[in-house]
Design a protein around this motif. Structure first.
Motif, PDB file in Angstrom:
ATOM      1  N   SER A  26       0.477  -1.385   0.181  1.00  0.00           N
ATOM      2  CA  SER A  26       0.166   0.024  -0.121  1.00  0.00           C
ATOM      3  C   SER A  26       0.742   1.274   0.164  1.00  0.00           C
ATOM      4  O   SER A  26       2.098   1.612   0.631  1.00  0.00           O
ATOM      5  CB  SER A  26      -0.840   0.449   1.580  1.00  0.00           C
ATOM      6  N   VAL A  36       5.714   7.818  -7.219  1.00  0.00           N
ATOM      7  CA  VAL A  36       5.153   6.895  -7.692  1.00  0.00           C
ATOM      8  C   VAL A  36       6.085   5.931  -8.140  1.00  0.00           C
ATOM      9  O   VAL A  36       6.669   5.321  -8.807  1.00  0.00           O
ATOM     10  CB  VAL A  36       3.844   6.762  -8.041  1.00  0.00           C
ATOM     11  N   LEU A  66      -1.168  -4.252 -10.438  1.00  0.00           N
ATOM     12  CA  LEU A  66      -1.788  -3.581 -10.259  1.00  0.00           C
ATOM     13  C   LEU A  66      -2.967  -2.728  -9.256  1.00  0.00           C
ATOM     14  O   LEU A  66      -4.129  -3.127 -10.251  1.00  0.00           O
ATOM     15  CB  LEU A  66      -1.414  -2.324 -10.596  1.00  0.00           C
ATOM     16  N   THR A  69      -7.146   0.797  -6.544  1.00  0.00           N
ATOM     17  CA  THR A  69      -6.598   2.427  -6.114  1.00  0.00           C
ATOM     18  C   THR A  69      -5.434   1.877  -6.308  1.00  0.00           C
ATOM     19  O   THR A  69      -5.232   3.420  -5.737  1.00  0.00           O
ATOM     20  CB  THR A  69      -6.398   1.643  -4.404  1.00  0.00           C
ATOM     21  N   PHE A  70      -4.373   1.432  -7.169  1.00  0.00           N
ATOM     22  CA  PHE A  70      -3.734   2.498  -7.609  1.00  0.00           C
ATOM     23  C   PHE A  70      -3.818   3.581  -8.436  1.00  0.00           C
ATOM     24  O   PHE A  70      -3.225   4.454  -9.065  1.00  0.00           O
ATOM     25  CB  PHE A  70      -2.249   1.602  -8.292  1.00  0.00           C
ATOM     26  N   THR A  73      -8.693   6.424  -5.986  1.00  0.00           N
ATOM     27  CA  THR A  73      -8.892   5.980  -4.609  1.00  0.00           C
ATOM     28  C   THR A  73      -9.998   6.343  -4.595  1.00  0.00           C
ATOM     29  O   THR A  73     -10.114   7.483  -4.318  1.00  0.00           O
ATOM     30  CB  THR A  73      -7.530   6.309  -3.303  1.00  0.00           C
ATOM     31  N   ARG A  78      -5.325   9.166  -9.387  1.00  0.00           N
ATOM     32  CA  ARG A  78      -3.703   8.815  -8.409  1.00  0.00           C
ATOM     33  C   ARG A  78      -3.208   8.876  -9.633  1.00  0.00           C
ATOM     34  O   ARG A  78      -3.517   8.424 -11.049  1.00  0.00           O
ATOM     35  CB  ARG A  78      -3.900   7.750  -7.554  1.00  0.00           C
ATOM     36  N   GLN A 106      -5.675  -2.894  -1.625  1.00  0.00           N
ATOM     37  CA  GLN A 106      -4.075  -2.947  -1.779  1.00  0.00           C
ATOM     38  C   GLN A 106      -3.636  -1.883  -2.735  1.00  0.00           C
ATOM     39  O   GLN A 106      -4.394  -2.607  -3.987  1.00  0.00           O
ATOM     40  CB  GLN A 106      -2.626  -3.479  -1.182  1.00  0.00           C
ATOM     41  N   ASP A 107      -2.668  -1.398  -3.009  1.00  0.00           N
ATOM     42  CA  ASP A 107      -2.495  -0.585  -4.477  1.00  0.00           C
ATOM     43  C   ASP A 107      -1.672  -1.641  -5.466  1.00  0.00           C
ATOM     44  O   ASP A 107      -1.297  -1.697  -7.248  1.00  0.00           O
ATOM     45  CB  ASP A 107      -1.788   0.589  -4.077  1.00  0.00           C
ATOM     46  N   VAL A 108      -0.105  -2.508  -4.621  1.00  0.00           N
ATOM     47  CA  VAL A 108       0.446  -3.350  -5.643  1.00  0.00           C
ATOM     48  C   VAL A 108      -0.148  -4.425  -5.053  1.00  0.00           C
ATOM     49  O   VAL A 108       0.534  -4.974  -3.803  1.00  0.00           O
ATOM     50  CB  VAL A 108       1.862  -3.075  -5.610  1.00  0.00           C
TER      51      VAL A 108
END
Length: 172
Positions: A26, A36, A66, A69-70, A73, A78, A106-108
């Motif tokens: 995250s 990023v 990914l 949320t990557f 959000t 983002r 989670q993002d990744v």
């Protein structure tokens, strides 16, 4: 059937000693595009180190995903990537009882198959070292085969319980 390089099938995934890890990451909500990109470069270096041959033999395969949320959000875009979000992530299917629901946000995701606990530990330690670059938290789910011959998600684990009469040809 064609597969992406390094995903399936490969010598690490076919190895009966291989263990699976899902490593969720995250990132800070206020991280900008430049931030990023810096984090992704470092994460890419860590993946390259993990998948590099050790004494002439690969000990890990990694697939990176990914999460929604990557890209977005809530309703806020983002990293300027909202127009590049894969259609399937706009309303992903709900999967009950497979993974901690918090992990889905989670993002990744790093899906790691490895024959080396030491290599996996170095990767996770290196990833944790990216906190100054924007990492907020990581969580790890370890893979296993259940007693009924199925993997964590309930699917038949065809890598580890190949029918005896099919042998290696089945995996190629």
């Amino acid at each position: 059937m064609a597969h992406a390089e390094g995903v399936l099938p490969d010598e690490v995934i076919r190895d009966h000693r291989a263990e699976a890890l899902l490593v969720f990451a995250s990132l800070r909500a206020d991280l900008d595009r430049a931030g990023v990109e810096t984090w992704l470069r470092k994460a890419s270096e860590l993946v390259a180190q993990l998948t590099a041959p050790v004494r002439g033999e690969r000990v890990a395969s990694v697939a990176v995903g990914l999460g929604p949320t990557f890209f977005v959000t809530g309703t806020s875009p983002r990293f300027g990537l909202e127009q590049k979000m894969p259609v399937g992530l706009t309303s992903p299917p709900l999967v009950q009882g497979v993974v901690d629901p918090a992990a889905a946000a989670q993002d990744v995701l790093f899906y790691i198959m490895t024959t080396s606990e030491a290599a996996a530990a170095r990767f996770i330690e290196g990833l944790s070292g990216t906190r100054s670059l924007g990492l907020v938290k990581t969580s790890v789910e370890r893979g296993f085969q259940r007693e009924d011959g199925r993997e964590l998600s309930g699917f038949k684990d065809g890598v580890r319980n190949v029918p005896g009469n099919l042998g290696a040809e089945w995996l190629s």
